[in-house]
Motif scaffolding. Structure first.
Motif, PDB file in Angstrom:
ATOM      1  N   VAL A  44     -17.652  26.198  98.882  1.00 23.21           N
ATOM      2  CA  VAL A  44     -17.005  24.894  99.065  1.00 23.21           C
ATOM      3  C   VAL A  44     -17.118  24.142  97.747  1.00 23.21           C
ATOM      4  O   VAL A  44     -17.871  24.528  96.849  1.00 23.21           O
ATOM      5  CB  VAL A  44     -17.657  24.079 100.200  1.00 23.21           C
ATOM      6  CG1 VAL A  44     -17.427  24.741 101.553  1.00 23.21           C
ATOM      7  CG2 VAL A  44     -19.149  23.888  99.944  1.00 23.21           C
ATOM      8  N   GLU A  45     -16.357  23.051  97.595  1.00 26.73           N
ATOM      9  CA  GLU A  45     -16.335  22.318  96.332  1.00 26.73           C
ATOM     10  C   GLU A  45     -17.649  21.598  96.056  1.00 26.73           C
ATOM     11  O   GLU A  45     -18.313  21.131  96.980  1.00 26.73           O
ATOM     12  CB  GLU A  45     -15.167  21.315  96.321  1.00 26.73           C
ATOM     13  CG  GLU A  45     -15.409  19.985  97.014  1.00 26.73           C
ATOM     14  CD  GLU A  45     -15.287  20.017  98.527  1.00 26.73           C
ATOM     15  OE1 GLU A  45     -15.585  18.991  99.166  1.00 26.73           O
ATOM     16  OE2 GLU A  45     -14.883  21.075  99.070  1.00 26.73           O
ATOM     17  N   ASP A  46     -17.994  21.518  94.765  1.00 30.08           N
ATOM     18  CA  ASP A  46     -19.127  20.670  94.377  1.00 30.08           C
ATOM     19  C   ASP A  46     -18.657  19.367  93.737  1.00 30.08           C
ATOM     20  O   ASP A  46     -19.475  18.536  93.362  1.00 30.08           O
ATOM     21  CB  ASP A  46     -20.110  21.406  93.453  1.00 30.08           C
ATOM     22  CG  ASP A  46     -19.531  21.753  92.070  1.00 30.08           C
ATOM     23  OD1 ASP A  46     -18.443  21.247  91.710  1.00 30.08           O
ATOM     24  OD2 ASP A  46     -20.172  22.547  91.358  1.00 30.08           O
ATOM     25  N   TYR A  47     -17.328  19.193  93.641  1.00 31.05           N
ATOM     26  CA  TYR A  47     -16.763  17.972  93.055  1.00 31.05           C
ATOM     27  C   TYR A  47     -15.464  17.630  93.775  1.00 31.05           C
ATOM     28  O   TYR A  47     -14.625  18.504  94.043  1.00 31.05           O
ATOM     29  CB  TYR A  47     -16.467  18.174  91.566  1.00 31.05           C
ATOM     30  CG  TYR A  47     -15.812  16.962  90.917  1.00 31.05           C
ATOM     31  CD1 TYR A  47     -16.578  15.974  90.318  1.00 31.05           C
ATOM     32  CD2 TYR A  47     -14.423  16.788  90.938  1.00 31.05           C
ATOM     33  CE1 TYR A  47     -16.002  14.858  89.746  1.00 31.05           C
ATOM     34  CE2 TYR A  47     -13.831  15.674  90.382  1.00 31.05           C
ATOM     35  CZ  TYR A  47     -14.622  14.715  89.776  1.00 31.05           C
ATOM     36  OH  TYR A  47     -14.048  13.598  89.229  1.00 31.05           O
ATOM     37  N   GLY A  48     -15.300  16.353  94.106  1.00 35.99           N
ATOM     38  CA  GLY A  48     -14.039  15.897  94.677  1.00 35.99           C
ATOM     39  C   GLY A  48     -13.750  14.469  94.267  1.00 35.99           C
ATOM     40  O   GLY A  48     -14.668  13.638  94.169  1.00 35.99           O
TER      41      GLY A  48
ATOM     42  N   ARG B 258     -18.643  25.992 109.227  1.00 35.83           N
ATOM     43  CA  ARG B 258     -19.472  25.004 109.920  1.00 35.83           C
ATOM     44  C   ARG B 258     -19.234  23.576 109.433  1.00 35.83           C
ATOM     45  O   ARG B 258     -19.789  22.626 109.994  1.00 35.83           O
ATOM     46  CB  ARG B 258     -20.949  25.374 109.758  1.00 35.83           C
ATOM     47  CG  ARG B 258     -21.269  26.774 110.270  1.00 35.83           C
ATOM     48  CD  ARG B 258     -22.734  27.132 110.099  1.00 35.83           C
ATOM     49  NE  ARG B 258     -23.577  26.396 111.026  1.00 35.83           N
ATOM     50  CZ  ARG B 258     -24.895  26.442 111.015  1.00 35.83           C
ATOM     51  NH1 ARG B 258     -25.526  27.170 110.099  1.00 35.83           N
ATOM     52  NH2 ARG B 258     -25.605  25.753 111.895  1.00 35.83           N
ATOM     53  N   THR B 259     -18.424  23.409 108.394  1.00 35.63           N
ATOM     54  CA  THR B 259     -18.145  22.081 107.864  1.00 35.63           C
ATOM     55  C   THR B 259     -16.723  22.041 107.329  1.00 35.63           C
ATOM     56  O   THR B 259     -16.166  23.074 106.939  1.00 35.63           O
ATOM     57  CB  THR B 259     -19.148  21.703 106.759  1.00 35.63           C
ATOM     58  OG1 THR B 259     -18.819  20.415 106.243  1.00 35.63           O
ATOM     59  CG2 THR B 259     -19.128  22.709 105.626  1.00 35.63           C
ATOM     60  N   ALA B 260     -16.123  20.867 107.309  1.00 32.88           N
ATOM     61  CA  ALA B 260     -14.725  20.726 106.901  1.00 32.88           C
ATOM     62  C   ALA B 260     -14.545  20.737 105.386  1.00 32.88           C
ATOM     63  O   ALA B 260     -13.411  20.778 104.894  1.00 32.88           O
ATOM     64  CB  ALA B 260     -14.143  19.435 107.473  1.00 32.88           C
ATOM     65  N   GLY B 261     -15.618  20.680 104.631  1.00 30.46           N
ATOM     66  CA  GLY B 261     -15.531  20.680 103.174  1.00 30.46           C
ATOM     67  C   GLY B 261     -16.923  20.641 102.591  1.00 30.46           C
ATOM     68  O   GLY B 261     -17.920  20.782 103.308  1.00 30.46           O
TER      69      GLY B 261
ATOM     70  N   LEU C 197      -9.315  14.909 106.066  1.00 30.06           N
ATOM     71  CA  LEU C 197      -8.478  16.102 106.172  1.00 30.06           C
ATOM     72  C   LEU C 197      -7.162  15.923 105.430  1.00 30.06           C
ATOM     73  O   LEU C 197      -6.626  16.885 104.851  1.00 30.06           O
ATOM     74  CB  LEU C 197      -8.223  16.430 107.641  1.00 30.06           C
ATOM     75  CG  LEU C 197      -9.459  16.822 108.457  1.00 30.06           C
ATOM     76  CD1 LEU C 197      -9.077  17.127 109.906  1.00 30.06           C
ATOM     77  CD2 LEU C 197     -10.189  18.004 107.841  1.00 30.06           C
ATOM     78  N   ALA C 198      -6.621  14.698 105.405  1.00 31.04           N
ATOM     79  CA  ALA C 198      -5.393  14.432 104.645  1.00 31.04           C
ATOM     80  C   ALA C 198      -5.626  14.635 103.146  1.00 31.04           C
ATOM     81  O   ALA C 198      -4.753  15.134 102.429  1.00 31.04           O
ATOM     82  CB  ALA C 198      -4.905  13.016 104.922  1.00 31.04           C
TER      83      ALA C 198
END
Length: 334
Positions: free
Chosen positions: A225-229, A183-186, A326-327
């Protein structure tokens, strides 16, 4: 005789998945004499009942078609989960209705391109909810840039740390759709990076040439999904910008900070300290109270529809923001 005031813009809100944005937006519409909140739509009647109580809006539904086909609705504000947004935006554009869109506007560029095509074919106003160009803080940053006091932007650091989002106010059920990869991209990174990337585009005015970075699960290892980016963008101008967004802060807390360094000066701000600082080249930091960075989507929508003032961020800006996000994810996957 004095001119009659234009009729209020009739707005329906579809979806309360992104309640952090949807509920304040609905309350603002209900309070603004230039707008009229005509309908609330969500698959969960309890959620529409909650917002109806807050806003006084009496028309509720579980079916978006009831407002998408209604000629008495001028605009829709879509705050569903991201996976549902493209179809609703396409339907709204085909019905000639203006749009405020959840962020990001789609999961894929193919779906984003469908929205772009229909919005531009219809000639309607599209306001991305990740854009803030008329808030007091945004205007102050633009004034520093346009006046030349910053000079040429050379580097930037943008960061936001928060706890996990909640599926609904007061909920103990966890983050809900925000952590559902279908439902989400990240995860944490894209959740707030969209705001910062929109601001980077406005301040640096240069496309991204290269991106690298990292994601991880530092505090919530079981999260899908990630919790850090943390992203590092090199722009075509040669400027380097970092964007760090996390869900690793203590529950219920949130803080945002930024630093932009130019050839003639630098500006920084922090919600934790409530300050904005400016330092000219060779000078000392001078701090003042941090201007509000309020959401301005309703103001931008009204100005565009009633006065013809073009939004500074458009459906194509939203598409570019998604492409940049997305990149980044493609780069960290290798």
């Amino acid at each position: 005789m004095p001119e009659e005031a234009p009729a209020p813009l009739r707005i329906a809100v579809i979806g309360f998945d992104h309640w952090y944005a949807a509920i304040p937006f609905a309350r603002r519409v209900a309070a603004d004499p230039a707008a009229r909140l005509v309908a609330l739509v969500d698959r969960d009647p309890a959620r529409t009942a909650h917002v109806a109580h807050l806003t006084g809006c009496t028309r509720t539904s579980t079916d978006p078609a009831t407002v998408l086909s209604d000629p008495d609705v001028d605009a829709i504000a879509c705050f569903t989960s991201v996976d549902q947004n493209p179809e609703l935006c396409v339907a709204a554009a085909r019905a000639g209705k203006h749009i405020v869109s959840v962020k990001p506007l789609a999961l894929t560029l193919a779906d984003a391109d469908r929205v772009v095509a229909e919005v531009e074919r219809a000639g309607i106003v599209f306001v991305p909810s990740e854009s803030r160009h008329t808030s007091p803080l945004a205007l102050r940053l633009r004034e520093l840039l346009d006046s030349g006091r910053l000079g040429e932007p050379r580097a930037g650091t943008f960061a936001m740390d928060s706890g996990l989002p909640s599926a609904w106010p007061g909920s103990t059920e966890g983050p809900g759709w925000w952590a559902d990869p279908a439902r989400t991209a990240g995860g944490a990174w894209i959740d707030h990076a969209v705001y910062q990337i929109d601001r980077v585009q406005a301040l640096f005015r240069s496309p991204v040439a290269h991106v690298t970075g990292t994601v991880g699960n530092l505090v919530h290892p079981g999260l899908p999904v990630e919790d850090y980016g943390h992203a590092v963008f090199t722009l075509e101008s040669g400027a380097v910008v970092t964007v760090e967004d996390t869900w690793i802060a203590p529950p219920g807390t949130s803080s945002t900070r930024a630093l932009v360094v130019g050839s003639e000066g630098a500006v920084q701000y922090s919600t934790a300290t409530g300050t904005l600082g400016f330092a000219p080249k060779g000078g000392e930091w001078a701090f003042s109270r941090l201007p509000d960075d309020t959401f301005d989507t309703l103001d931008v929508l009204l100005a565009a529809v009633r006065e013809g003032t073009a939004p500074r961020s458009t459906v194509r800006t939203a598409r570019q923001t998604l492409a940049t996000c997305l990149a980044f994810y493609a780069a960290v996957r290798g």
